[in-house]
Scaffold this motif. Structure first.
Motif, PDB file in Angstrom:
ATOM      1  N   VAL A  29       0.836  -1.206   0.000  1.00 56.24           N
ATOM      2  CA  VAL A  29       0.000   0.000   0.000  1.00 56.24           C
ATOM      3  C   VAL A  29       0.865   1.247   0.000  1.00 56.24           C
ATOM      4  O   VAL A  29       0.622   2.182  -0.779  1.00 56.24           O
ATOM      5  N   LEU A  30       1.883   1.291   0.850  1.00 56.85           N
ATOM      6  CA  LEU A  30       2.751   2.471   0.890  1.00 56.85           C
ATOM      7  C   LEU A  30       3.515   2.655  -0.418  1.00 56.85           C
ATOM      8  O   LEU A  30       3.671   3.777  -0.909  1.00 56.85           O
ATOM      9  N   LEU A  34       3.050   5.976  -2.859  1.00 54.82           N
ATOM     10  CA  LEU A  34       4.137   6.836  -3.316  1.00 54.82           C
ATOM     11  C   LEU A  34       4.262   6.844  -4.836  1.00 54.82           C
ATOM     12  O   LEU A  34       4.504   7.901  -5.428  1.00 54.82           O
ATOM     13  N   LEU A  35       4.094   5.696  -5.455  1.00 57.75           N
ATOM     14  CA  LEU A  35       4.143   5.663  -6.920  1.00 57.75           C
ATOM     15  C   LEU A  35       3.037   6.523  -7.525  1.00 57.75           C
ATOM     16  O   LEU A  35       3.225   7.139  -8.578  1.00 57.75           O
ATOM     17  N   ASN A  60      11.492   0.699  -5.694  1.00 54.27           N
ATOM     18  CA  ASN A  60      10.847   0.021  -4.575  1.00 54.27           C
ATOM     19  C   ASN A  60      10.538   1.022  -3.468  1.00 54.27           C
ATOM     20  O   ASN A  60      10.919   2.196  -3.545  1.00 54.27           O
ATOM     21  N   LEU A  61       9.836   0.567  -2.448  1.00 53.43           N
ATOM     22  CA  LEU A  61       9.389   1.460  -1.385  1.00 53.43           C
ATOM     23  C   LEU A  61      10.530   2.221  -0.719  1.00 53.43           C
ATOM     24  O   LEU A  61      10.419   3.446  -0.568  1.00 53.43           O
ATOM     25  N   PRO A  62      11.630   1.596  -0.318  1.00 48.25           N
ATOM     26  CA  PRO A  62      12.692   2.391   0.307  1.00 48.25           C
ATOM     27  C   PRO A  62      13.267   3.475  -0.612  1.00 48.25           C
ATOM     28  O   PRO A  62      13.575   4.576  -0.149  1.00 48.25           O
ATOM     29  N   ILE A 138       0.962   8.504   5.514  1.00 48.84           N
ATOM     30  CA  ILE A 138       0.097   8.959   4.412  1.00 48.84           C
ATOM     31  C   ILE A 138      -0.502  10.324   4.745  1.00 48.84           C
ATOM     32  O   ILE A 138      -0.549  11.213   3.887  1.00 48.84           O
ATOM     33  N   ILE A 139      -0.925  10.512   5.976  1.00 50.22           N
ATOM     34  CA  ILE A 139      -1.490  11.803   6.380  1.00 50.22           C
ATOM     35  C   ILE A 139      -0.437  12.896   6.278  1.00 50.22           C
ATOM     36  O   ILE A 139      -0.704  13.983   5.748  1.00 50.22           O
ATOM     37  N   LYS A 140       0.783  12.638   6.760  1.00 48.29           N
ATOM     38  CA  LYS A 140       1.856  13.624   6.653  1.00 48.29           C
ATOM     39  C   LYS A 140       2.129  13.986   5.196  1.00 48.29           C
ATOM     40  O   LYS A 140       2.318  15.153   4.861  1.00 48.29           O
TER      41      LYS A 140
END
Length: 156
Positions: A29-30, A34-35, A60-62, A138-140
């Motif tokens: 999900v994260l 971001l994508l 990737n996520l990182p 996500i809120i930030k």
């Protein structure tokens, strides 16, 4: 509302006691988030969004989280959470129990212990707090206002 939009499956997995799958879902999900929205933070024009989206689609996520950190969207602590989440996800995806226990900060298991006992370690972990952290990220990200050029921010 954000939990219903981004994390309904994660909540279900945690409620069912399937933390291993919940961690994989949190990561996914994260990464998807971001994508989807990082190109908007990086560029002002729609054509630039598309170009940047194509450039980052295989990250990737990182790697994506590092960009969010460099833009000031997330802190070093937020990035540390992402790196830990990535280690947990990778260990689960590759069934690498030694890496998993290192990522969880728990002692390694004896190599003769059955995989059932190994699986119980991740299931006993409280994934709810990590869900709350992911939601906070996500809120930030969504509350961050784009700085205009010349305000010590990223230019267009």
């Amino acid at each position: 509302a954000l939990i219903e939009i981004y994390f309904p499956r994660t909540v279900q997995l945690i409620a069912l006691g399937s933390n291993a799958l919940a961690y994989i879902e949190l990561y996914a999900v994260l990464e998807f988030f971001l994508l989807s929205f990082l190109p908007e933070k990086l560029a002002k024009h729609d054509s630039a969004h598309r170009i940047i989206g194509k450039q980052i689609e295989r990250k990737n996520l990182p790697e994506l989280a590092e960009a969010a950190r460099e833009l000031g969207l997330w802190t070093a602590d937020d990035f540390a959470f992402i790196k830990r989440l990535a280690r947990i996800r990778n260990a689960l995806a590759h069934r690498n129990y030694d890496l998993l226990h290192k990522a969880l900060g728990s002692p390694s298991l004896d190599s003769f212990e059955f995989s059932e006992e190994r699986d119980k370690r991740i299931e006993r972990r409280g994934a709810s707090s990590d869900l709350a952290t992911a939601l906070r990220l996500i809120i930030k990200f969504t509350r961050h206002k784009r700085k205009k050029e010349g305000e010590n921010g990223v230019g267009d």
